[in-house]
Structure formats: structure tokens, C-alpha cells
Scaffold this motif. Structure first.
Motif, PDB file in Angstrom:
ATOM      1  N   ARG A   1     -16.928 -52.560 -72.412  1.00 37.02           N
ATOM      2  CA  ARG A   1     -16.559 -52.354 -73.819  1.00 37.02           C
ATOM      3  C   ARG A   1     -17.775 -51.931 -74.625  1.00 37.02           C
ATOM      4  NH1 ARG A   1     -12.686 -57.564 -74.946  1.00 37.02           N
ATOM      5  NH2 ARG A   1     -11.214 -57.126 -73.267  1.00 37.02           N
ATOM      6  N   LYS A   2     -17.803 -50.685 -75.018  1.00 38.37           N
ATOM      7  CA  LYS A   2     -18.971 -50.166 -75.738  1.00 38.37           C
ATOM      8  C   LYS A   2     -19.065 -50.675 -77.169  1.00 38.37           C
ATOM      9  CE  LYS A   2     -19.880 -46.222 -72.886  1.00 38.37           C
ATOM     10  NZ  LYS A   2     -20.099 -44.804 -72.761  1.00 38.37           N
ATOM     11  N   ASN A   3     -18.012 -51.320 -77.666  1.00 38.00           N
ATOM     12  CA  ASN A   3     -18.056 -51.913 -78.996  1.00 38.00           C
ATOM     13  C   ASN A   3     -17.813 -53.415 -78.952  1.00 38.00           C
ATOM     14  OD1 ASN A   3     -18.483 -49.434 -80.420  1.00 38.00           O
ATOM     15  ND2 ASN A   3     -16.355 -48.923 -79.993  1.00 38.00           N
ATOM     16  N   GLY A   4     -17.816 -53.998 -77.750  1.00 37.74           N
ATOM     17  CA  GLY A   4     -17.584 -55.428 -77.587  1.00 37.74           C
ATOM     18  C   GLY A   4     -18.784 -56.252 -78.016  1.00 37.74           C
ATOM     19  N   LEU A   5     -18.668 -57.568 -77.852  1.00 43.77           N
ATOM     20  CA  LEU A   5     -19.734 -58.465 -78.305  1.00 43.77           C
ATOM     21  C   LEU A   5     -21.038 -58.254 -77.547  1.00 43.77           C
ATOM     22  CD1 LEU A   5     -17.940 -61.862 -79.035  1.00 43.77           C
ATOM     23  CD2 LEU A   5     -18.615 -60.062 -80.607  1.00 43.77           C
ATOM     24  N   ILE A   6     -20.966 -58.041 -76.243  1.00 44.98           N
ATOM     25  CA  ILE A   6     -22.204 -57.781 -75.488  1.00 44.98           C
ATOM     26  C   ILE A   6     -22.894 -56.557 -76.079  1.00 44.98           C
ATOM     27  CG2 ILE A   6     -23.093 -56.914 -73.257  1.00 44.98           C
ATOM     28  CD1 ILE A   6     -22.677 -59.874 -73.107  1.00 44.98           C
ATOM     29  N   SER A   7     -22.136 -55.488 -76.272  1.00 48.47           N
ATOM     30  CA  SER A   7     -22.714 -54.249 -76.815  1.00 48.47           C
ATOM     31  C   SER A   7     -23.289 -54.473 -78.205  1.00 48.47           C
ATOM     32  CB  SER A   7     -21.664 -53.144 -76.833  1.00 48.47           C
ATOM     33  OG  SER A   7     -21.248 -52.849 -75.517  1.00 48.47           O
TER      34      SER A   7
ATOM     35  N   PHE B   1     -25.234 -47.863 -69.529  1.00 43.75           N
ATOM     36  CA  PHE B   1     -23.937 -48.536 -69.439  1.00 43.75           C
ATOM     37  C   PHE B   1     -23.497 -48.464 -67.975  1.00 43.75           C
ATOM     38  CE2 PHE B   1     -24.192 -47.240 -73.837  1.00 43.75           C
ATOM     39  CZ  PHE B   1     -23.691 -48.339 -74.522  1.00 43.75           C
ATOM     40  N   THR B   2     -23.421 -49.612 -67.315  1.00 42.60           N
ATOM     41  CA  THR B   2     -23.133 -49.596 -65.882  1.00 42.60           C
ATOM     42  C   THR B   2     -21.783 -48.965 -65.563  1.00 42.60           C
ATOM     43  OG1 THR B   2     -22.279 -51.873 -65.919  1.00 42.60           O
ATOM     44  CG2 THR B   2     -24.615 -51.569 -65.365  1.00 42.60           C
ATOM     45  N   ASN B   3     -20.822 -49.084 -66.471  1.00 46.29           N
ATOM     46  CA  ASN B   3     -19.505 -48.491 -66.205  1.00 46.29           C
ATOM     47  C   ASN B   3     -19.522 -46.972 -66.242  1.00 46.29           C
ATOM     48  OD1 ASN B   3     -18.349 -51.007 -65.871  1.00 46.29           O
ATOM     49  ND2 ASN B   3     -16.490 -50.396 -66.922  1.00 46.29           N
TER      50      ASN B   3
END
Length: 193
Positions: free
Chosen positions: A11-17, A38-40
Motif C-alpha cells: 500500500r503506497k498510501n498505507g501507514l507504513i508508507s 517498493f518491494t512490490n
């Protein structure tokens, strides 16, 4: 200082990001050069366990994005790794990356592995949906951090900060306290050890 961020979240806009983005801003404000992977987005075939890399010092499989990321890691002074918890561990694509570049992160010796990333600072970040404190008690976010610590320990990274954030399903937004923890962790990359 060269900083590499390895984002294991799909998720490029998720909490990790978002958390990694705060640390990136902190580093860039100090004049650091920051790159993010981004590993994905990577094209990496899984390791086949041939063990040839252990003696040859390079992967026997055809070149893919794993070699490019390894070079980025070798060139970096510090690395920030972030991953959501998947079944008490890091996401598969991130694990595939580390499996494929083990030869560039540690070298086998007759006694103990020789770390090849010694002297590089590292920050580890993880999130999970399990509410805190259960996320720690049941080793959810802690499982992802444990997996990343394993990579860091054998590679020689000096972990200067870890952040675990549980309860993301019920609290999907970063609080001011979360943001402050990210900024504080980012500043630890510049502290002399």
C-alpha cells in the motif's frame, strides 16, 4: 549521508508508507540523499536454494531487481526498512528480496557468518491490525520486527530505532504521537555511535 528506504508494504498510501515518508522528510531536511524501493514493484524470482552464491559471491540466477537493490544497500550509509505484519512475519515479496541477496549481506565462514553491511545504521518499522498491547503479546508486529532483526543481525546493521504500531484496523490514521515517534527515529540516523 545516503539513506535507502525499503518499503515492504503493498500500500503506497498505507501507514507504513506514511511513517516511512515522515522519516524521509526528516532525512531530506537534514540534507541527506534518500532513495525509496517498493518491494512490490520489484521483479525478483524466488531463490532456488542452490547455495552457489555462498561460494561464488553472486547469484547464479539471471539478473533481476535484487542485484540493483543490493547495490543500493551497499552504497547507502543508513537503511530504513518498513513492513506490515503478514502472519507474524514480513510480506513475501520482501522476504524474497532478502533471500536472493544474502550473499551480499553476509559471508559464510567456518565459524560464524561474516556481516557485510557492518557500520550501516538501520531503523525498523512495522504495523499490524491486532490492537495494542495484544499486537506485542501475541507477537504480531513483533514477528515482523523479529524477522527484520534477523536480517540485520547477520548482515551487521546497527539498529538505532524500532517502531511497532498495532491496532491499525480500528485506528487507521497516524496520531501526532505516531508522527513524533517517526521524526525522532529519523533523527537517530545522524547521532554518532
Amino acid at each position: 549521508m545516503n539513506v535507502l528506504i525499503i518499503n515492504g508494504s503493498p500500500r503506497k498510501n498505507g501507514l507504513i508508507s506514511q511513517m516511512l515518508g515522515i522519516m524521509q522528510d526528516e532525512a531530506e531536511q537534514k540534507g541527506d540523499k534518500v532513495q525509496t524501493v517498493f518491494t512490490n514493484d520489484l521483479n525478483i524470482k524466488p531463490c532456488v536454494g542452490c547455495m552457489a552464491c555462498r561460494t561464488k559471491g553472486k547469484c547464479s540466477m539471471s539478473d533481476d531487481d535484487s542485484q540493483r537493490v543490493l547495490k543500493m544497500m551497499q552504497d547507502a550509509d543508513a537503511i530504513i526498512m518498513g513492513a506490515p505484519c503478514y502472519w507474524g512475519n514480513i510480506p513475501g515479496q520482501m522476504k524474497v528480496l532478502f533471500d536472493r541477496i544474502v550473499y551480499g549481506m553476509m559471508r559464510d565462514t567456518p565459524r560464524f557468518p561474516e556481516p557485510l553491511m557492518k557500520g550501516k545504521k538501520c531503523i525498523l518499522v512495522s504495523t499490524c491490525t491486532t490492537p495494542w498491547p495484544f499486537s506485542s503479546w501475541f507477537k504480531q508486529s513483533r514477528g515482523a520486527i523479529r524477522a527484520l532483526r534477523e536480517v540485520c543481525r547477520y548482515s551487521g546493521f546497527k539498529i538505532v530505532a524500532t517502531i511497532e504500531r498495532g491496532g491499525t484496523a480500528m485506528h487507521p490514521q497516524l496520531s501526532e504521537k505516531d508522527k513524533q515517534r517517526c521524526r525522532k527515529a529519523g533523527r537517530k540516523l545522524r547521532v554518532r555511535s
